[in-house]
Write an enzyme that holds these catalytic residues in place. Structure first.
Site, short mmCIF file in Angstrom:
data_model
loop_
_atom_site.label_atom_id
_atom_site.label_comp_id
_atom_site.label_asym_id
_atom_site.label_seq_id
_atom_site.Cartn_x
_atom_site.Cartn_y
_atom_site.Cartn_z
CE1 TYR A 275 5.66 2.62 -25.77
CE2 TYR A 275 7.75 3.21 -24.27
CZ TYR A 275 7.02 3.45 -25.46
OH TYR A 275 7.13 4.10 -26.39
CD GLU B 245 10.49 4.55 -26.82
OE1 GLU B 245 9.88 4.95 -26.11
OE2 GLU B 245 10.32 4.64 -28.21
CG ASP C 73 1.97 4.81 -25.35
OD1 ASP C 73 0.84 4.34 -26.17
OD2 ASP C 73 2.40 5.66 -25.73
#
Length: 337
Positions: free
Chosen positions: A99, A16, A117
């Site tokens: 996020y 991520e 996102d």
DNA sequence: AATTCGTGGAG
DNA sequence: TCTCCAAGAAT
């Protein structure tokens, strides 16, 4: 994606961070290299700063690499090598924002939190025909409310993966697959012909141009590098000694007269050996015009601590900005002359 | 709250 | 060549 079925918090976190503002195709090889080099968060925590920067070299947004290492050391030292398992605690890790905290919490720990996102903004703005600007705190709150409501009691990991995949594969920025879209009947944007007007961003990007003159100082077969430490672009990366000017049309003979000319490089002991063409490097908010001046040292020089005189290991040790590597590749220079 | 932080691919 | 923008975060 190789990590899609993975629930290992380290793998989820790492992927991520790498994918922040980065396309999957661009980030994939970096993810592979990181997990291979550092199989666990503890391994990463023990790494040298320069080694991590080197592995991140070319991916951009280098604060991610610096924060990656900071966070790994926090997890290793303060959490016994185990990632925290709540949204709030994850949010406290450097480089982990709303996020990423939601992504890790849902994918790795099955917490019921929805991600927001670029994909989610686009899917929701279009489906609801919502022209609220997505940049800005008000827009962020608004769309977070929308996605929270949309998720409801649907299991978060599946919902988050699905809505992001939907945005990445169907409801794409350009050439959206509206003809094949299962939501087309109720999509407000499609039915009002506003698909490519949504989502709305309020601010446009402004770029400034900077002129970099790099001094490729060759001293007995070696070259000098320095680390960027200022609060500026490319922090922690290495580069040739730099003089920033107001134009590219300058030669070494003119650079010498500038106040920015380094005092450790006496003009009497050097021989200019020509300048490169202009290299242009476009960043998100700046355009860098770089010129490389080859300079031969006639006599050994003494230089300050912050400079490193690199040997043939240089390119495997020091992370360099793309514009430097492009110059080296084009000139077939390996730094180990 | 507004700015700033890279790089590369697509159109 | 130029614009947009990509699984955002920090300041």
């Amino acid at each position: 994606m190789p990590w899609k079925a993975v629930r290992d918090p380290y793998a989820v976190w790492l992927s991520e961070i790498i994918l922040q503002q980065t396309r999957v195709a661009q980030g994939m090889p970096y993810y592979e290299r990181f997990v291979e080099t550092y199989p666990t968060v503890t391994d990463l925590a023990r790494a040298e700063d320069d080694a991590v920067m080197k592995l991140w070299e070319g991916l951009g947004y280098y604060s991610r690499a610096r924060n990656l290492l900071r966070a790994a050391r926090m997890v290793a030292n303060d959490h016994a090598g185990h990632f925290p398992d709540t949204y709030e605690e994850l949010l406290s890790l450097p480089g982990v924002g709303p996020y990423t905290a939601a992504a890790i919490a849902s994918f790795a720990f099955d917490r019921q939190v929805a991600v927001l996102d670029g994909n989610v903004y686009r899917v929701l703005a279009r489906y609801a025909g919502d022209a609220t600007p997505t940049d800005g705190s008000r827009g962020r709150k608004h769309f977070q409310d929308l996605v929270d409501a949309a998720m409801g009691d649907t299991p978060a990991a599946a919902f988050n993966q699905a809505i992001m995949d939907f945005g990445a594969l169907v409801c794409t920025p350009r050439n959206a697959a509206c003809a094949a879209c299962p939501l087309s009947a109720k999509c407000v944007a499609l039915n009002t012909d506003r698909v490519y007007d949504l989502p709305v961003k309020a601010k446009a990007v402004a770029r400034r141009t900077r002129h970099f003159h790099y001094l490729v100082v060759e001293d007995r077969g070696h070259v000098l590098l320095q680390q960027r430490t200022e609060k500026d672009i490319w922090q922690n990366l290495y580069e040739f000694p730099l003089i920033e000017a107001d134009r590219t049309a300058l030669r070494v003979e003119q650079l010498i007269a500038l106040p920015a000319w380094p005092d450790w490089l006496p003009p009497s002991r050097i021989t200019p050996e020509g300048r490169s063409t202009i290299y242009r490097q476009i960043l998100s908010h700046q355009t860098i015009l770089a010129v490389f001046h080859r300079i031969k040292c006639e006599a050994p020089i003494e230089f300050p601590e912050h400079l490193v005189r690199v040997d043939r290991q240089a390119r495997s040790l020091y992370a360099l900005p793309r514009v430097i590597n492009r110059y080296l590749e084009e000139k077939a220079l390996t730094l180990d002359l």
